[in-house]
Motif scaffolding. Sequence first.
Motif, PDB file in Angstrom:
ATOM      1  N   PHE A 286     -47.845  29.427 -81.322  1.00 37.22           N
ATOM      2  CA  PHE A 286     -46.778  28.470 -81.615  1.00 37.22           C
ATOM      3  C   PHE A 286     -45.521  28.725 -80.785  1.00 37.22           C
ATOM      4  CE2 PHE A 286     -49.548  27.579 -85.143  1.00 37.22           C
ATOM      5  CZ  PHE A 286     -49.453  26.198 -85.217  1.00 37.22           C
ATOM      6  N   ALA A 287     -45.446  29.908 -80.155  1.00 37.83           N
ATOM      7  CA  ALA A 287     -44.347  30.132 -79.206  1.00 37.83           C
ATOM      8  C   ALA A 287     -44.455  29.166 -78.034  1.00 37.83           C
ATOM      9  CB  ALA A 287     -44.377  31.577 -78.706  1.00 37.83           C
ATOM     10  N   ILE A 288     -45.700  28.825 -77.647  1.00 39.73           N
ATOM     11  CA  ILE A 288     -45.890  27.852 -76.570  1.00 39.73           C
ATOM     12  C   ILE A 288     -45.544  26.448 -77.064  1.00 39.73           C
ATOM     13  CG2 ILE A 288     -47.588  26.772 -75.038  1.00 39.73           C
ATOM     14  CD1 ILE A 288     -48.997  29.411 -74.804  1.00 39.73           C
ATOM     15  N   PHE A 289     -45.970  26.116 -78.299  1.00 39.23           N
ATOM     16  CA  PHE A 289     -45.629  24.794 -78.836  1.00 39.23           C
ATOM     17  C   PHE A 289     -44.121  24.605 -78.951  1.00 39.23           C
ATOM     18  CE2 PHE A 289     -50.032  24.760 -80.690  1.00 39.23           C
ATOM     19  CZ  PHE A 289     -50.437  23.595 -80.063  1.00 39.23           C
ATOM     20  N   GLN A 290     -43.407  25.702 -79.159  1.00 43.87           N
ATOM     21  CA  GLN A 290     -41.947  25.620 -79.292  1.00 43.87           C
ATOM     22  C   GLN A 290     -41.243  25.630 -77.936  1.00 43.87           C
ATOM     23  OE1 GLN A 290     -41.362  28.971 -81.845  1.00 43.87           O
ATOM     24  NE2 GLN A 290     -42.012  27.891 -83.696  1.00 43.87           N
ATOM     25  N   SER A 291     -41.976  25.959 -76.863  1.00 46.56           N
ATOM     26  CA  SER A 291     -41.381  25.937 -75.522  1.00 46.56           C
ATOM     27  C   SER A 291     -41.157  24.487 -75.098  1.00 46.56           C
ATOM     28  CB  SER A 291     -42.297  26.639 -74.517  1.00 46.56           C
ATOM     29  OG  SER A 291     -42.492  27.988 -74.862  1.00 46.56           O
ATOM     30  N   MET A 292     -40.024  24.252 -74.511  1.00 47.27           N
ATOM     31  CA  MET A 292     -39.694  22.903 -74.065  1.00 47.27           C
ATOM     32  C   MET A 292     -39.425  22.906 -72.561  1.00 47.27           C
ATOM     33  SD  MET A 292     -39.874  20.952 -76.687  1.00 47.27           S
ATOM     34  CE  MET A 292     -39.054  19.480 -76.080  1.00 47.27           C
ATOM     35  N   PRO A 293     -39.893  21.889 -71.850  1.00 51.30           N
ATOM     36  CA  PRO A 293     -39.605  21.826 -70.408  1.00 51.30           C
ATOM     37  C   PRO A 293     -38.122  21.583 -70.163  1.00 51.30           C
ATOM     38  CG  PRO A 293     -40.641  19.799 -71.161  1.00 51.30           C
ATOM     39  CD  PRO A 293     -40.693  20.756 -72.314  1.00 51.30           C
ATOM     40  N   SER A 294     -37.622  22.167 -69.091  1.00 51.83           N
ATOM     41  CA  SER A 294     -36.211  21.959 -68.729  1.00 51.83           C
ATOM     42  C   SER A 294     -36.047  20.723 -67.852  1.00 51.83           C
ATOM     43  CB  SER A 294     -35.665  23.196 -68.003  1.00 51.83           C
ATOM     44  OG  SER A 294     -36.441  23.489 -66.858  1.00 51.83           O
ATOM     45  N   ILE A 295     -37.143  20.272 -67.238  1.00 52.27           N
ATOM     46  CA  ILE A 295     -37.113  19.058 -66.420  1.00 52.27           C
ATOM     47  C   ILE A 295     -37.560  17.901 -67.304  1.00 52.27           C
ATOM     48  CG2 ILE A 295     -37.886  17.985 -64.282  1.00 52.27           C
ATOM     49  CD1 ILE A 295     -36.429  20.594 -63.818  1.00 52.27           C
ATOM     50  N   LEU A 296     -36.645  17.024 -67.637  1.00 50.09           N
ATOM     51  CA  LEU A 296     -36.922  15.956 -68.602  1.00 50.09           C
ATOM     52  C   LEU A 296     -36.696  14.582 -67.981  1.00 50.09           C
ATOM     53  CD1 LEU A 296     -35.045  17.507 -71.662  1.00 50.09           C
ATOM     54  CD2 LEU A 296     -37.502  17.572 -71.216  1.00 50.09           C
ATOM     55  N   ASP A 297     -37.346  13.590 -68.564  1.00 51.47           N
ATOM     56  CA  ASP A 297     -37.127  12.210 -68.130  1.00 51.47           C
ATOM     57  C   ASP A 297     -35.700  11.784 -68.457  1.00 51.47           C
ATOM     58  OD1 ASP A 297     -39.536  11.405 -66.963  1.00 51.47           O
ATOM     59  OD2 ASP A 297     -40.473  11.086 -68.921  1.00 51.47           O
ATOM     60  N   PRO A 298     -35.116  10.914 -67.642  1.00 54.98           N
ATOM     61  CA  PRO A 298     -33.765  10.415 -67.936  1.00 54.98           C
ATOM     62  C   PRO A 298     -33.774   9.508 -69.158  1.00 54.98           C
ATOM     63  CG  PRO A 298     -34.709   9.231 -66.083  1.00 54.98           C
ATOM     64  CD  PRO A 298     -35.662  10.350 -66.391  1.00 54.98           C
ATOM     65  N   GLU A 299     -32.634   9.451 -69.840  1.00 58.14           N
ATOM     66  CA  GLU A 299     -32.536   8.582 -71.014  1.00 58.14           C
ATOM     67  C   GLU A 299     -32.567   7.105 -70.628  1.00 58.14           C
ATOM     68  OE1 GLU A 299     -29.126   9.601 -73.281  1.00 58.14           O
ATOM     69  OE2 GLU A 299     -29.790  11.656 -73.717  1.00 58.14           O
ATOM     70  N   SER A 300     -31.954   6.789 -69.492  1.00 58.01           N
ATOM     71  CA  SER A 300     -31.952   5.394 -69.022  1.00 58.01           C
ATOM     72  C   SER A 300     -32.497   5.357 -67.595  1.00 58.01           C
ATOM     73  CB  SER A 300     -30.528   4.816 -69.063  1.00 58.01           C
ATOM     74  OG  SER A 300     -29.991   4.888 -70.371  1.00 58.01           O
ATOM     75  N   PRO A 301     -33.832   5.398 -67.434  1.00 57.93           N
ATOM     76  CA  PRO A 301     -34.415   5.463 -66.091  1.00 57.93           C
ATOM     77  C   PRO A 301     -34.223   4.158 -65.319  1.00 57.93           C
ATOM     78  CG  PRO A 301     -36.122   5.162 -67.735  1.00 57.93           C
ATOM     79  CD  PRO A 301     -34.847   5.378 -68.485  1.00 57.93           C
ATOM     80  N   VAL A 302     -34.140   4.291 -63.992  1.00 52.51           N
ATOM     81  CA  VAL A 302     -34.085   3.116 -63.125  1.00 52.51           C
ATOM     82  C   VAL A 302     -35.498   2.577 -62.976  1.00 52.51           C
ATOM     83  CG1 VAL A 302     -32.077   3.957 -61.873  1.00 52.51           C
ATOM     84  CG2 VAL A 302     -34.374   4.510 -61.039  1.00 52.51           C
ATOM     85  N   LYS A 303     -35.610   1.316 -62.615  1.00 51.28           N
ATOM     86  CA  LYS A 303     -36.907   0.683 -62.451  1.00 51.28           C
ATOM     87  C   LYS A 303     -37.173   0.425 -60.976  1.00 51.28           C
ATOM     88  CE  LYS A 303     -37.059  -1.558 -66.984  1.00 51.28           C
ATOM     89  NZ  LYS A 303     -37.180  -2.843 -67.714  1.00 51.28           N
TER      90      LYS A 303
END
Length: 554
Positions: A286-303
């Motif tokens: 569960f330590a892996i399940f609790q790991s979160m990526p630091s590179i995330l999708d933008p909240e308002s992505p461009v198209k």
Amino acid sequence: MAVQGSMLGVLSYLIRPMFDTVFAEKREDALILLGLAVLTVFVIRGLSGFIQRVMMAAVGQRIKFDLQRDLVRRILGLDKKFFEDNPAGDIIQRVNNDIGSIEGVWQGLFAPGVRDLIAIISLLVVALSIDVTWTLIVVAGIPLLTMPVLILQQVIRRYSLRAAKAHAQIIVRLEELLHNIREIKLYRAEKSQEHQFVSTADIVKRTSVRIEAAIASVPFLVDVVAGVGFLGLLMVAGSDVINGEKTLGHFMSFFTAIVLLFDPAKRIGNLFSGWQNLKVSLERVFAIFQSMPSILDPESPVKFEAEHTKLNVEFDRVHLTLGGQEVIRGLSFAADAGQVTAIVGPSGAGKTSVFNLLARIIDPDVGTIRIGGHDISKIRIAELRALIAFVAQDSGIFDESIRNNVMFGNSNADEAEFNQAVEVARVKEFAQREKEGFDASCGARGEYLSGGQKQRVAIARALLRNSPILLLDEPTSALDLESEKLVQEAVFALAKNRTVIVIAHRLSTVQTADKIIFLQGGKRVEEGNHKTLMAKNGHYASLYRIQFKEDAED
């Protein structure tokens, strides 16, 4: 589980009529009925045990499958930093061994725990129905077990954590041994590597023995308390039977219930100890399940538009720090669509970091990177990476067929597109020599292919992807001169429809590039084409002369 556990209580209850009715009154008719009752108890107990075991096996396997699927999905969604902090062997240990331990919750903890708990309750009901005082005498010592058992649980937890880490180190070490077997043999390092492996395995051996000793201590303590309880029982119950206050059937039924009770009680004690061992595996998973990526999708992505034909790439005053060291320092450059832009420079200049930044494998500390005029931090990660095809020095060949490795670039490609890619990358010429053709296996990590063949498969894969941006990190490093020239011509021919960025140490690869950027210390120090940079007589010209002098001497 309830039925199976309760049958022990029924069995102990039947002991009383066996002595008081059958034996004391010598009734043969009751003997047959009682025998059939005992047979029925054993049949019901066996059948219920069979059913619950099959059900628990199905539940355990399903949960193991679900956990492995979800864990691999989470691992694939994590970014570069996670894999830098966690060796591959440790991740394998968690996905395979630790989840395998969790599967044991159902067959090794939950099922026997419920069954034994119900058995204990049913046996205590029988015992209490015969005599409350006798029952209290037998169980009086159980509270004395609480503190020792709690202490043992902490000991087991500590050693289990140490053993889990050592097991992971064994897998890491074994993976390195197998991956680097050629170097080990060439440097005659078998003895030293064996010593390192044995040292780690010895930790597992000693720790595992200590865990088992701690677990075995619980039933030992239960036996000691049981012995004291039975001593008290014999003194009190024996007097009651001799004085005629209780019958022999009462005593034998009670005695059977208590004897049958202590085995499940010991197993319950072992389950508490085993839980501490299992808890370590749960925490690691569960330590892996609790790991979160630091590179995330933008909240308002461009198209982006549906078609991406020509996309310029631009770095604008980009800074990047890795491991406390600034590897990119205010880097600015542009790579135009339809052209080949080469990035050259000494080792450690930050060339590969440029590719990692462009694909958002890592994010810059400061600065902006644009594709088609859009800040890449405003583009969805999946959409961004769909714009890029990549060929690295380490080709990333899977233990599958040549066809599957090429189709990895675009699983939806048709046969004509596949044939064009393998033709251009010169995969076809060596695949046709194989008996199975394109269905020939590449082997683990591509061990059945030469270095040049692996590189050509990787290039075909990138070409089949047909992305508007093509990143080539030393694409011809493992090719002979003839193959290098042919692949180089193919890549440059394809540049008219793509933005091509090439990293190269061999400057022969980039002489015909439209633009050459020379990096040093993470900075752009020179820019121009081959002819212009040679005329400047600077860093590029100096490196070029050194390389071609070495080539001439060779």
